[in-house]
Scaffold this active site. Structure first.
Site, PDB file in Angstrom:
ATOM      1  N   PRO A  75     -13.973 -20.967 -20.335  1.00  0.00           N
ATOM      2  CA  PRO A  75     -12.635 -20.364 -20.380  1.00  0.00           C
ATOM      3  C   PRO A  75     -12.170 -20.080 -21.803  1.00  0.00           C
ATOM      4  O   PRO A  75     -12.320 -20.916 -22.699  1.00  0.00           O
ATOM      5  CB  PRO A  75     -11.764 -21.422 -19.698  1.00  0.00           C
ATOM      6  CG  PRO A  75     -12.692 -22.084 -18.726  1.00  0.00           C
ATOM      7  CD  PRO A  75     -14.014 -22.140 -19.437  1.00  0.00           C
ATOM      8  N   CYS A  76     -11.598 -18.889 -21.971  1.00  0.00           N
ATOM      9  CA  CYS A  76     -11.231 -18.441 -23.321  1.00  0.00           C
ATOM     10  C   CYS A  76      -9.746 -18.555 -23.607  1.00  0.00           C
ATOM     11  O   CYS A  76      -9.315 -18.288 -24.732  1.00  0.00           O
ATOM     12  CB  CYS A  76     -11.668 -16.985 -23.514  1.00  0.00           C
ATOM     13  SG  CYS A  76     -10.784 -15.807 -22.444  1.00  0.00           S
ATOM     14  N   GLN A  77      -8.939 -18.958 -22.605  1.00  0.00           N
ATOM     15  CA  GLN A  77      -7.488 -18.847 -22.753  1.00  0.00           C
ATOM     16  C   GLN A  77      -6.957 -19.498 -24.018  1.00  0.00           C
ATOM     17  O   GLN A  77      -6.160 -18.909 -24.751  1.00  0.00           O
ATOM     18  CB  GLN A  77      -6.783 -19.462 -21.533  1.00  0.00           C
ATOM     19  CG  GLN A  77      -6.944 -18.648 -20.259  1.00  0.00           C
ATOM     20  CD  GLN A  77      -8.140 -19.091 -19.440  1.00  0.00           C
ATOM     21  OE1 GLN A  77      -9.146 -19.531 -19.997  1.00  0.00           O
ATOM     22  NE2 GLN A  77      -8.046 -18.976 -18.139  1.00  0.00           N
TER      23      GLN A  77
END
Length: 330
Positions: A75-77
């Site tokens: 996940p890049c959030q």
């Protein structure tokens, strides 16, 4: 003839890796995904491949000796500006689960993808942690920021790709550091730079100053990024980067009307076949919103195909392995 390469795909999403790598001859052993829509898609597109679910609950030691590659875009959030730059304190901390999977499965190859902000968040410490952990496992590493528009799709999508090989840095460099004649920065016209990568052999973390936005990024210089300035497709320039939030999905048509991109157009912008995300979900055809979200979270298929082709080409017996085979023949 060499057997087909096998891989574990983590944070699978809608499986850009499988769409990209199946034509190359790679075979998935298992997926790991929890999003309900993506799980529905995986079960329909690849019914024979098990979905292991939450990576935090999986023991990957059973795949040691079976998986040639572990691939994933954690996940890049919290690596992105939109996510507040929380780094490993946020959802992007699942990057460490990717490292654990590699440590347990011990594949020959590692492929990790994320937003360019992963290089600079926490003053580079988060990305440095990833490099250090994989380096200590014995992987030679190379990383590079690539833009999907240089691989045949009309979308500005810059992502960092890290490739690791379990027996020194040379093979990882072979995969990522090839100068492609059409892989230039289409905005500035700058040719992509080529830089040495960190390897388990020499443990060097440095490198020269990147000469362009498509360069390999080295740890000390990891703050080199450039904002996506976007473009109006009316003038024949690439589309904005697709995002999971569904923002910036509007285009201006030839008669100056504004409309929203369709899911099919978004599939094409990511390099997927038409209708890839048009599956049954919760007993009915999937709505547009989860399709937009899944596409915005995905990897660009043409970039992943190029990386897969480069891995297949570089995955040859090393000098020591070749010598052992000769000795065994005698």
């Amino acid at each position: 003839m060499r057997p087909r390469m096998t891989y574990l795909s983590l944070f699978s999403g809608i499986e850009a890796a499988s769409v990209a790598w199946e034509p190359v001859g790679f075979r998935p052993l298992a997926f790991a995904e929890t999003d309900p829509f993506c799980c529905s898609l995986l079960s329909q597109r690849w019914p024979e491949v098990p979905n292991l679910g939450d990576v935090r609950e999986v023991d990957f030691r059973g795949y040691r000796g079976r998986a040639d590659v572990v691939v994933g875009g954690s996940p890049c959030q919290s690596f992105s500006r939109a996510g507040g730059g929380e780094g490993l304190r946020g959802k992007s901390g699942l990057m460490l689960e990717f490292v654990r999977a590699v440590a347990e499965a011990r594949p020959r190859w590692v492929v990790w993808e994320n937003v360019p902000g992963a290089l600079s968040v926490e003053q580079g410490r988060a990305f440095g942690c990833l490099l250090r952990e994989l380096d200590e496992l014995g992987y030679g590493l190379a990383w590079r920021v690539l833009d999907a528009q240089a691989f045949g799709v009309p979308q500005r999508r810059r992502r960092v790709y890290l490739v690791g090989f379990g027996h020194g840095a040379g093979r990882a460099c072979e995969v990522l550091l090839e100068r492609r004649p059409d892989s230039r920065d289409l905005l500035s016209g700058a040719e992509p730079g080529e830089r040495a990568a960190v390897g388990a052999g020499d443990r060097s973390k440095g490198g020269a100053e990147p000469s362009g936005p498509d360069d390999v990024m080295c740890f000390e210089k990891s703050g080199v990024t450039r904002p996506d300035c976007g473009a109006n497709p009316l003038w024949g320039l690439p589309a904005y980067t697709l995002t999971a939030s569904g923002e910036r999905l509007h285009v201006v048509t030839g008669d100056y009307r504004v409309r929203r991109l369709t899911p099919t157009e978004c599939e094409r912008l990511m390099g997927f076949p038409d209708g890839h995300t048009l599956v049954e979900h919760r007993g009915r055809p999937a709505a547009d919103d989860p399709r937009y979200r899944a596409l915005g979270n995905s990897m660009a298929v043409p970039v992943m195909r190029w990386i897969g082709e480069r891995i297949a080409k570089a995955d040859r017996p090393g000098p020591v392995t070749a010598l052992r085979r000769i000795v065994r023949r005698w």
